[in-house]
Design a protein around this motif. Structure first.
Motif, PDB file in Angstrom:
ATOM      1  N   UNK A 161      20.421 -40.693   0.037  1.00 20.13           N
ATOM      2  CA  UNK A 161      19.663 -39.723   0.918  1.00 20.13           C
ATOM      3  C   UNK A 161      20.007 -38.324   0.811  1.00 20.13           C
ATOM      4  N   UNK A 162      21.393 -38.038   0.670  1.00 20.49           N
ATOM      5  CA  UNK A 162      21.645 -36.527   0.413  1.00 20.49           C
ATOM      6  C   UNK A 162      20.868 -36.138  -1.039  1.00 20.49           C
ATOM      7  N   UNK A 163      20.759 -37.192  -1.868  1.00 17.94           N
ATOM      8  CA  UNK A 163      19.851 -36.722  -3.129  1.00 17.94           C
ATOM      9  C   UNK A 163      18.419 -36.252  -2.484  1.00 17.94           C
ATOM     10  N   UNK A 164      17.836 -37.139  -1.825  1.00 14.61           N
ATOM     11  CA  UNK A 164      16.416 -36.891  -1.391  1.00 14.61           C
ATOM     12  C   UNK A 164      16.200 -35.412  -0.673  1.00 14.61           C
ATOM     13  N   UNK A 165      17.140 -35.379   0.231  1.00 17.27           N
ATOM     14  CA  UNK A 165      17.273 -34.187   0.990  1.00 17.27           C
ATOM     15  C   UNK A 165      17.579 -32.885   0.132  1.00 17.27           C
ATOM     16  N   UNK A 166      18.519 -33.086  -0.673  1.00 22.81           N
ATOM     17  CA  UNK A 166      18.746 -32.003  -1.638  1.00 22.81           C
ATOM     18  C   UNK A 166      17.458 -31.742  -2.565  1.00 22.81           C
ATOM     19  N   UNK A 167      16.945 -32.765  -3.248  1.00 20.34           N
ATOM     20  CA  UNK A 167      15.742 -32.521  -3.967  1.00 20.34           C
ATOM     21  C   UNK A 167      14.542 -31.893  -3.274  1.00 20.34           C
ATOM     22  N   UNK A 168      14.608 -32.337  -2.042  1.00 22.29           N
ATOM     23  CA  UNK A 168      13.520 -31.784  -1.128  1.00 22.29           C
ATOM     24  C   UNK A 168      13.642 -30.358  -0.815  1.00 22.29           C
ATOM     25  N   UNK A 169      14.869 -29.841  -0.669  1.00 21.92           N
ATOM     26  CA  UNK A 169      15.292 -28.592  -0.427  1.00 21.92           C
ATOM     27  C   UNK A 169      14.778 -27.809  -1.586  1.00 21.92           C
ATOM     28  N   UNK A 170      15.091 -28.161  -2.932  1.00 17.89           N
ATOM     29  CA  UNK A 170      14.294 -27.594  -4.008  1.00 17.89           C
ATOM     30  C   UNK A 170      12.968 -27.320  -3.972  1.00 17.89           C
ATOM     31  N   UNK A 171      12.227 -28.197  -3.591  1.00 18.55           N
ATOM     32  CA  UNK A 171      10.805 -28.362  -3.264  1.00 18.55           C
ATOM     33  C   UNK A 171      10.479 -27.149  -2.373  1.00 18.55           C
ATOM     34  N   UNK A 172      11.197 -27.096  -1.069  1.00 17.65           N
ATOM     35  CA  UNK A 172      10.847 -25.894  -0.324  1.00 17.65           C
ATOM     36  C   UNK A 172      11.235 -24.430  -0.791  1.00 17.65           C
ATOM     37  N   UNK A 173      12.166 -24.584  -1.437  1.00 15.45           N
ATOM     38  CA  UNK A 173      12.386 -23.308  -2.243  1.00 15.45           C
ATOM     39  C   UNK A 173      11.629 -22.889  -3.100  1.00 15.45           C
ATOM     40  N   UNK A 174      10.696 -23.608  -3.905  1.00 17.53           N
ATOM     41  CA  UNK A 174       9.604 -23.179  -4.673  1.00 17.53           C
ATOM     42  C   UNK A 174       8.603 -22.617  -3.771  1.00 17.53           C
ATOM     43  N   UNK A 175       8.392 -23.234  -2.625  1.00 17.58           N
ATOM     44  CA  UNK A 175       7.404 -22.556  -1.710  1.00 17.58           C
ATOM     45  C   UNK A 175       7.676 -21.282  -1.124  1.00 17.58           C
ATOM     46  N   UNK A 176       8.787 -21.052  -0.538  1.00 16.50           N
ATOM     47  CA  UNK A 176       9.513 -20.220   0.157  1.00 16.50           C
ATOM     48  C   UNK A 176      11.010 -19.693  -0.625  1.00 16.50           C
ATOM     49  N   UNK A 177      11.099 -18.631  -1.410  1.00 22.16           N
ATOM     50  CA  UNK A 177      12.300 -18.474  -2.182  1.00 22.16           C
ATOM     51  C   UNK A 177      13.619 -18.139  -1.331  1.00 22.16           C
ATOM     52  N   UNK A 178      14.791 -18.646  -1.971  1.00 21.88           N
ATOM     53  CA  UNK A 178      15.939 -18.484  -1.451  1.00 21.88           C
ATOM     54  C   UNK A 178      16.473 -17.232  -0.744  1.00 21.88           C
ATOM     55  N   UNK A 179      16.738 -16.624   0.189  1.00 18.95           N
ATOM     56  CA  UNK A 179      17.093 -15.084   0.406  1.00 18.95           C
ATOM     57  C   UNK A 179      18.156 -14.641  -0.723  1.00 18.95           C
ATOM     58  N   UNK A 180      17.791 -13.415  -0.775  1.00 16.84           N
ATOM     59  CA  UNK A 180      18.909 -12.786  -1.725  1.00 16.84           C
ATOM     60  C   UNK A 180      20.134 -12.848  -1.343  1.00 16.84           C
ATOM     61  N   UNK A 181      20.457 -12.293   0.076  1.00 19.47           N
ATOM     62  CA  UNK A 181      21.724 -12.317   0.207  1.00 19.47           C
ATOM     63  C   UNK A 181      22.806 -13.661   0.441  1.00 19.47           C
ATOM     64  N   UNK A 182      21.901 -14.889   0.356  1.00 18.24           N
ATOM     65  CA  UNK A 182      22.720 -15.958   0.178  1.00 18.24           C
ATOM     66  C   UNK A 182      23.349 -16.098  -1.475  1.00 18.24           C
ATOM     67  N   UNK A 183      22.676 -15.512  -2.280  1.00 20.53           N
ATOM     68  CA  UNK A 183      23.046 -15.313  -3.722  1.00 20.53           C
ATOM     69  C   UNK A 183      24.334 -14.616  -4.016  1.00 20.53           C
ATOM     70  N   UNK A 184      24.517 -13.649  -2.983  1.00 16.64           N
ATOM     71  CA  UNK A 184      25.658 -12.850  -3.150  1.00 16.64           C
ATOM     72  C   UNK A 184      26.949 -13.115  -2.462  1.00 16.64           C
ATOM     73  N   UNK A 185      26.767 -14.317  -1.596  1.00 20.67           N
ATOM     74  CA  UNK A 185      28.086 -14.507  -0.901  1.00 20.67           C
ATOM     75  C   UNK A 185      29.093 -15.075  -1.751  1.00 20.67           C
TER      76      UNK A 185
END
Length: 298
Positions: A161-185
């Protein structure tokens, strides 16, 4: 004597030719016998609980076109696939229904689950639990091992189930991109496929990552943060962070805050409400409220 041997040889040859003549291929009939594709009670249940309300296909029969030819895989066990379908429905689909509404689920949740019986093993000692493809499909592997973990919430979450929620997060990220500030932390901390090797598989927490796999890339880091957070209650989450330095804790908290803000502003989902709802539903499964083998169509 030579004439008798010749006649005997000719007789054997004629018999062999006659036998072979019956082996002519029938071009109208395939030599490959397909598996059982007759409609089952499970098919009716899936249609009522996945297809009709959400247009989601839950494929439990093996289809080579849906699998990855780079791995040796086996079909999912029928009875274990039934249990997994119930768990996906109660812990994933209906969890998002409750928190974000049915419209959210219909719009964003993947339109296909494809199950296989075994994990996809890689040559570096790791194995794939699941994958997401094109914002529409989630592969769930290791279905045939489900009964080994079904009574242990931590193991059930870790492998499924972590896998399902993990993969679903990727799907959401394809719709709304990950904020740039996350990439910099922890932007300089990503190590790609070396995440499973020493020392990275041991020191990830001190480097500001919630798991060793989170060190792969910022995309995996984001999905790990969200999926691990919601599949662990508050006490479990705190135990995971025990022993981390104040500096590394600050990095993890900074990334978690960005994930929470992303889910709130992009999809109107309070991540803490999502976690509490998921934890309650998980406890209801383990209390026996959900019959994981019932195929009654209501």
């Amino acid at each position: 004597m030579k004439k008798q041997i010749y006649k005997l040889f000719l007789s054997v040859l004629l018999i062999a030719v006659a036998a072979c003549s019956s082996d002519e291929p029938d071009y109208n009939r395939s030599v490959i016998t397909p598996g059982n594709t007759e409609s089952t009670e499970f098919d009716s249940w899936l249609e009522a609980n996945f297809v009709n309300p959400y247009n989601i296909a839950f494929k439990y029969r093996y289809e080579d076109i849906e699998s990855d030819f780079d791995y040796y895989v086996v079909p999912a066990d029928y009875n274990k696939a039934i249990k997994l379908a119930h768990l996906v429905k109660y812990l994933c689909v209906e969890t998002y229904n409750e928190v974000a509404g049915v419209d959210f689920t219909c719009e964003y949740f993947p339109k296909m689950f494809f199950t296989i019986g075994e994990w996809e093993y890689k040559n570096n000692g790791t194995f794939i639990l699941g994958t997401a493809e094109g914002g529409r499909k989630i592969l769930l592997a290791g279905v045939n091992d489900l009964d080994r973990y079904i009574q242990n919430a931590n193991m059930l979450n870790h492998y499924y189930f972590k896998t399902i929620h993990h993969e679903f997060t990727h799907i959401l990220n394809q719709t709304k991109p990950i904020p740039t500030d996350f990439q910099l932390v922890t932007g300089n901390g990503y190590v790609a496929d070396s995440w499973s090797e020493e020392p990275f598989n041991q020191i990830y927490l001190s480097r500001g990552f919630i798991s060793s796999y989170a060190q792969h890339s910022y995309q995996e880091d984001f999905a790990e943060m969200m999926s691990i957070y919601i599949t662990n209650d508050e006490a479990s989450w705190e135990n995971m962070l025990e022993g981390a330095s104040s500096e590394s804790l600050a990095l993890i908290q900074q990334k978690l805050d960005i994930v929470k803000s992303y889910m709130s502003t992009s999809f109107g989902i309070d991540l803490d409400v999502l976690r509490n709802t998921l934890q309650r539903r998980q406890n209801e499964v383990f209390s026996g409220k959900v019959d994981l083998e019932d195929l009654t169509v209501k």
